[in-house]
Design an enzyme around this catalytic site. Structure first.
Site, PDB file in Angstrom:
ATOM      1  N   TYR A 166     -12.460  52.148 -15.639  1.00 51.74           N
ATOM      2  CA  TYR A 166     -11.427  52.811 -14.842  1.00 51.74           C
ATOM      3  C   TYR A 166     -11.472  54.329 -15.063  1.00 51.74           C
ATOM      4  O   TYR A 166     -11.424  55.124 -14.112  1.00 51.74           O
ATOM      5  CB  TYR A 166     -10.073  52.244 -15.242  1.00 51.74           C
ATOM      6  N   LYS A 170     -12.288  57.069 -12.165  1.00 51.07           N
ATOM      7  CA  LYS A 170     -11.272  58.047 -11.770  1.00 51.07           C
ATOM      8  C   LYS A 170     -11.735  59.480 -12.005  1.00 51.07           C
ATOM      9  O   LYS A 170     -11.364  60.387 -11.254  1.00 51.07           O
ATOM     10  CB  LYS A 170      -9.970  57.768 -12.521  1.00 51.07           C
TER      11      LYS A 170
END
Length: 308
Positions: A166, A170
């Site tokens: 993640y 991001k």
């Protein structure tokens, strides 16, 4: 202050069936945008799907007098991205706005994270953004107008435990946004990053009893402004958390010039290297990349004239 509207604009919002995406879709539709509500209805891990999730938001919008269509294609593939953009063109004849909000997560410590789980998260967040923007960007450039909003996270800015996939995705979205902003500037296409925090299903299992109000609707107006024709910035990041809106930015210290370095030199001067007084803040648009090189070379040239 006059009220801002989206009449005549077509917005594609990914991950719009729940949480933040749903809030964005409802707000833009209420302000006059025609909205493609994209959501395959997947679980948090990205498995399975429920076509009714996107349809339910479309029903909310139409019941309130707005205009919307559902899309259940997945952003995780190039084919899905093309299909999402095609839905906008087929239904409304144009695409003006992309809000890439779709996301998933698969938690694991770095030492235990599988390659499959790493790729599955990048497929939705980072590759998913590319899959949607890639077919839409030429259309926006040809039309001379576009607004792209990509979603990062404090996990992408600062990292967190058990989310290497993640965090990497991001952070990657920030770089992608910068390129979109640079290449879109001459065509009226602006791209920015939203760094939101809200209580959604991703907060399930967390004790949020002491949290301040963090409903998705609190972050939606920030995305609304970034998606609006009056948005005056590009290549930037706005944070929205618990009613606080701020700018996040990348900066460099002025650093230290020497004509040559040893390992020992770096250690001896590390405090000077890291000193944050008078930082460089280099806007992506129009020329942050060039400004970085120019300033660095100028420092070297100036330093070399004082050596010896």
């Amino acid at each position: 202050m006059s009220e801002l509207g989206f009449e005549g604009r077509v917005a594609v919002i990914t991950g719009a069936g729940r949480g933040l995406g749903r809030a964005y879709a409802l707000l833009l539709a209420a302000k006059g945008a025609k909205v493609v509500v994209n959501d395959p209805g997947a679980t948090i891990s990205g498995d399975s799907g429920d076509a009714g999730v996107a349809a339910a938001v479309v029903e909310e919008i139409t019941a309130a007098g707005g205009i919307a269509v559902a899309s259940t294609d997945s952003v995780a593939t190039a084919q899905g991205g093309r299909a999402i953009v095609a839905t906008a063109i087929e239904a409304f004849g144009r695409i003006d706005i992309i809000v890439h909000n779709a996301g998933n997560n698969r938690y694991a410590p770095l030492a235990q994270m599988s390659y499959e789980d790493f790729d599955a998260v990048l497929d939705v967040h980072l590759r998913g953004a590319f899959h949607v923007v890639r077919p839409a960007f030429p259309l926006m450039c040809e039309a001379g107008y576009g607004r792209v909003v990509l979603t990062s996270s404090i996990g992408g800015l600062y990292g967190n435990h058990r989310v290497a996939n993640y965090g990497a995705a991001k952070a990657g979205l920030i770089g992608l946004s910068n390129v979109i902003a640079l290449e879109g500037a001459e065509h009226g296409v602006r791209c920015n990053v939203i760094v939101p925090a809200a209580l959604t299903r991703l907060a399930e299992g967390i004790d949020t009893s002491a949290y301040p109000p963090m409903d998705p609707e609190l972050a939606a107006p920030v995305v609304g402004w970034l998606a609006h024709e009056s948005c005056s910035i590009t290549g930037e990041m706005l944070v929205s958390i618990a009613g606080r809106v701020a700018r996040a930015f990348i900066a460099e210290t002025p650093g230290v010039y020497q004509p040559s370095w040893s390992i020992e030199d770096v250690g001896a001067r590390i405090d000077d290297i890291r000193a944050t007084e008078d930082p460089w803040i280099l806007p992506v648009v129009p020329s942050g990349h060039i400004d970085h090189i120019t300033k660095s070379f100028a420092t070297a040239m100036k330093g070399s004239t004082h050596v010896g």
